[in-house]
Enzyme design. Sequence first.
Site, mmCIF file in Angstrom:
data_model
loop_
_atom_site.group_PDB
_atom_site.id
_atom_site.type_symbol
_atom_site.label_atom_id
_atom_site.label_comp_id
_atom_site.label_asym_id
_atom_site.label_seq_id
_atom_site.Cartn_x
_atom_site.Cartn_y
_atom_site.Cartn_z
ATOM 1 N N HIS A 199 -72.310 73.397 88.708
ATOM 2 C CA HIS A 199 -72.663 72.560 89.844
ATOM 3 C C HIS A 199 -73.582 71.448 89.380
ATOM 4 O O HIS A 199 -74.411 71.664 88.502
ATOM 5 C CB HIS A 199 -73.362 73.393 90.937
ATOM 6 C CG HIS A 199 -73.379 72.710 92.253
ATOM 7 N ND1 HIS A 199 -74.357 71.809 92.600
ATOM 8 C CD2 HIS A 199 -72.513 72.766 93.290
ATOM 9 C CE1 HIS A 199 -74.097 71.350 93.807
ATOM 10 N NE2 HIS A 199 -72.978 71.900 94.250
ATOM 11 N N ASP B 251 -67.357 78.090 95.788
ATOM 12 C CA ASP B 251 -65.900 78.237 95.804
ATOM 13 C C ASP B 251 -65.414 79.462 95.038
ATOM 14 O O ASP B 251 -64.232 79.768 95.054
ATOM 15 C CB ASP B 251 -65.254 76.977 95.207
ATOM 16 C CG ASP B 251 -65.465 75.774 96.099
ATOM 17 O OD1 ASP B 251 -65.435 75.961 97.329
ATOM 18 O OD2 ASP B 251 -65.665 74.663 95.584
HETATM 19 N N1 CMC Z 1 -66.226 75.336 82.841
HETATM 20 C C1 CMC Z 1 -66.513 75.005 81.561
HETATM 21 N N2 CMC Z 1 -67.407 74.070 81.208
HETATM 22 C C2 CMC Z 1 -68.056 73.423 82.179
HETATM 23 C C3 CMC Z 1 -67.816 73.717 83.547
HETATM 24 C C4 CMC Z 1 -66.871 74.711 83.858
HETATM 25 N N3 CMC Z 1 -66.594 75.020 85.123
HETATM 26 N N4 CMC Z 1 -68.599 72.922 84.310
HETATM 27 C C5 CMC Z 1 -69.306 72.163 83.464
HETATM 28 N N5 CMC Z 1 -68.988 72.462 82.183
HETATM 29 C C6 CMC Z 1 -69.584 71.880 80.962
HETATM 30 C C7 CMC Z 1 -69.040 70.493 80.699
HETATM 31 O O1 CMC Z 1 -67.920 70.533 79.848
HETATM 32 C C8 CMC Z 1 -70.224 69.805 80.074
HETATM 33 O O2 CMC Z 1 -70.288 70.179 78.718
HETATM 34 P P1 CMC Z 1 -70.872 69.140 77.611
HETATM 35 O O3 CMC Z 1 -72.292 68.867 78.011
HETATM 36 O O4 CMC Z 1 -70.749 69.898 76.331
HETATM 37 O O5 CMC Z 1 -69.998 67.915 77.679
HETATM 38 C C9 CMC Z 1 -71.425 70.437 80.775
HETATM 39 O O6 CMC Z 1 -70.965 71.720 81.216
HETATM 40 C C10 CMC Z 1 -71.929 69.653 81.989
HETATM 41 O O7 CMC Z 1 -70.798 69.368 82.818
HETATM 42 P P2 CMC Z 1 -70.621 68.011 83.615
HETATM 43 O O8 CMC Z 1 -69.182 67.824 83.959
HETATM 44 O O9 CMC Z 1 -71.309 66.901 82.880
HETATM 45 O O10 CMC Z 1 -71.482 68.356 84.911
HETATM 46 P P3 CMC Z 1 -71.371 67.672 86.327
HETATM 47 O O11 CMC Z 1 -72.645 67.901 87.000
HETATM 48 O O12 CMC Z 1 -70.895 66.276 86.155
HETATM 49 O O13 CMC Z 1 -70.176 68.484 87.016
HETATM 50 C C11 CMC Z 1 -68.940 70.060 88.310
HETATM 51 C C12 CMC Z 1 -70.338 69.467 87.989
HETATM 52 C C13 CMC Z 1 -69.070 70.963 89.533
HETATM 53 C C14 CMC Z 1 -67.960 68.936 88.624
HETATM 54 C C15 CMC Z 1 -68.447 70.887 87.093
HETATM 55 O O14 CMC Z 1 -69.338 71.942 86.828
HETATM 56 C C16 CMC Z 1 -67.029 71.409 87.282
HETATM 57 O O15 CMC Z 1 -66.053 70.680 87.005
HETATM 58 N N6 CMC Z 1 -66.861 72.702 87.766
HETATM 59 C C17 CMC Z 1 -65.567 73.247 88.056
HETATM 60 C C18 CMC Z 1 -65.083 72.741 89.411
HETATM 61 C C19 CMC Z 1 -65.810 73.395 90.576
HETATM 62 O O16 CMC Z 1 -65.959 74.601 90.652
HETATM 63 N N7 CMC Z 1 -66.229 72.555 91.541
HETATM 64 C C20 CMC Z 1 -66.878 73.005 92.765
HETATM 65 C C21 CMC Z 1 -68.292 72.551 92.859
HETATM 66 S S1 CMC Z 1 -69.210 73.377 94.203
HETATM 67 C C22 CMC Z 1 -68.410 72.958 95.675
HETATM 68 C C23 CMC Z 1 -68.137 71.518 95.892
HETATM 69 O O17 CMC Z 1 -68.861 70.626 95.446
HETATM 70 O O18 CMC Z 1 -67.161 71.233 96.567
#
Ligand code: CMC
Length: 392
Positions: A269, A327
């Site tokens: 998140h 989720d």
């Molecule tokens: N699985 C594997 N690696 C992950 C995941 C994951 N679910 N989420 C983040 N990472 C890694 C990502 O690869 C990155 O690694 P690095 O620093 O080595 O490049 C690091 O963690 C930080 O990720 P980010 O994408 O820069 O973080 P963000 O804050 O931009 O993204 C997020 C947040 C929710 C989009 C992301 O965690 C994600 O894609 N999660 C899976 C989708 C999900 O479950 N979304 C629902 C969110 S809660 C409800 C809602 O908002 O609707």
Amino acid sequence: AGVFTYDPGYTSTASCDSTITFIDGDKGELLHRGYPIDQLAGKSHYLEVCYLLLYGELPTAVELEDFETRVTRHTMLHEQMQYFFRGFRRDAHPMAIMVGVVGAMSAFYHDSTDINDPWQREVASIRLIAKMPTIAAWAFKYHTGQPFVYPRNDLDFASNFLRMCFAVPAEEYEVNPILSRAMDRIFTLHADHEQNASTSTVRLASSSGANPFACIAAGIACLWGPAHGGANQACLEMLKEIGTPDRIPEFIARAKDKNDPFRLMGFGHRVYKNFDPRATVMKQSADEVLDLLGIEDNPILQVAKELEKQALEDPYFADKKLFPNVDFYSGIILEAMGFPTSMFTPIFALSRTVGWVSQWKEQLADPAHKIGRPRQLYLGETTRDYVDIENR
Ligand code: CMC
């Protein structure tokens, strides 16, 4: 020209001030108007939380009754809107139908599109909250080829929605109170979440003076993406694909592999760097619902629990502070209730409508609000002369 601060993904830019929702991501705390989400999910119910988000205080018994009456008076859709549904292919995703139908509401409810009139703003808010369950349920009915079921206003909000989804005309349908309570809790847990992507989309759309239905349609469109609300559908599909606990290590390895775009859906998140407090309540609720429904040894729940355990023990997820989010467990409950995965994000959208509407109202009431107009860092060509086509 000018010098602007570049903040990709707005990780450190506040776009507004707000008094609605507070999140402490390090502690894993979520408050609506100061009240912790676990107390609201445990002791309150969705329409009361709607009132709290919209008006800032918990209602008295009289205020709540009046609010519920106002909402239930607006659950019906204009009869002509049926033809709008019927214009879609039957296999259309319900989210695609919702984006279209909600956007089209401004063509059906002209008397609540003037954003400068406080009374019209209020009517638009109530209409959106009241009609969204009917729109989501009709998208579902249309998709499954069954006749539309009209709202029944003697039922509570969640029971009415379940009935519109699962009843068939001319047949008796009793709403199971266990399912109704679980449904209401899912609505409550999704009601608002401060300046997430879809809420920021609603605020940006509204900043130009667009009508409320257009703004909420923009929010629904944004919510659909798998990084946001679309994650609940993607998460259950992932758990099914994993299928059995012995395949979990393979999927964890893929999620850690930088060359593989796969992510563990329902994990991570932007704001929570600790447990998402909504996930904690959702997990308990999944256990309770499956237990009360007599569904023992649900294989998907087993995979989810084992996946959560293995991911939390893995240094990759610990170092990056990736925890289960809202989720992760919601899909298990929704599937046990009989919803197909394509309905998961529409249910999120109908729950979040009150959050979008509350934030939209707050923005319009702020005398300092102005059009949202981000700047850019221009990295393209400097001035150059046009070259005739024969000389290129
Ligand atoms: N699985 C594997 N690696 C992950 C995941 C994951 N679910 N989420 C983040 N990472 C890694 C990502 O690869 C990155 O690694 P690095 O620093 O080595 O490049 C690091 O963690 C930080 O990720 P980010 O994408 O820069 O973080 P963000 O804050 O931009 O993204 C997020 C947040 C929710 C989009 C992301 O965690 C994600 O894609 N999660 C899976 C989708 C999900 O479950 N979304 C629902 C969110 S809660 C409800 C809602 O908002 O609707």
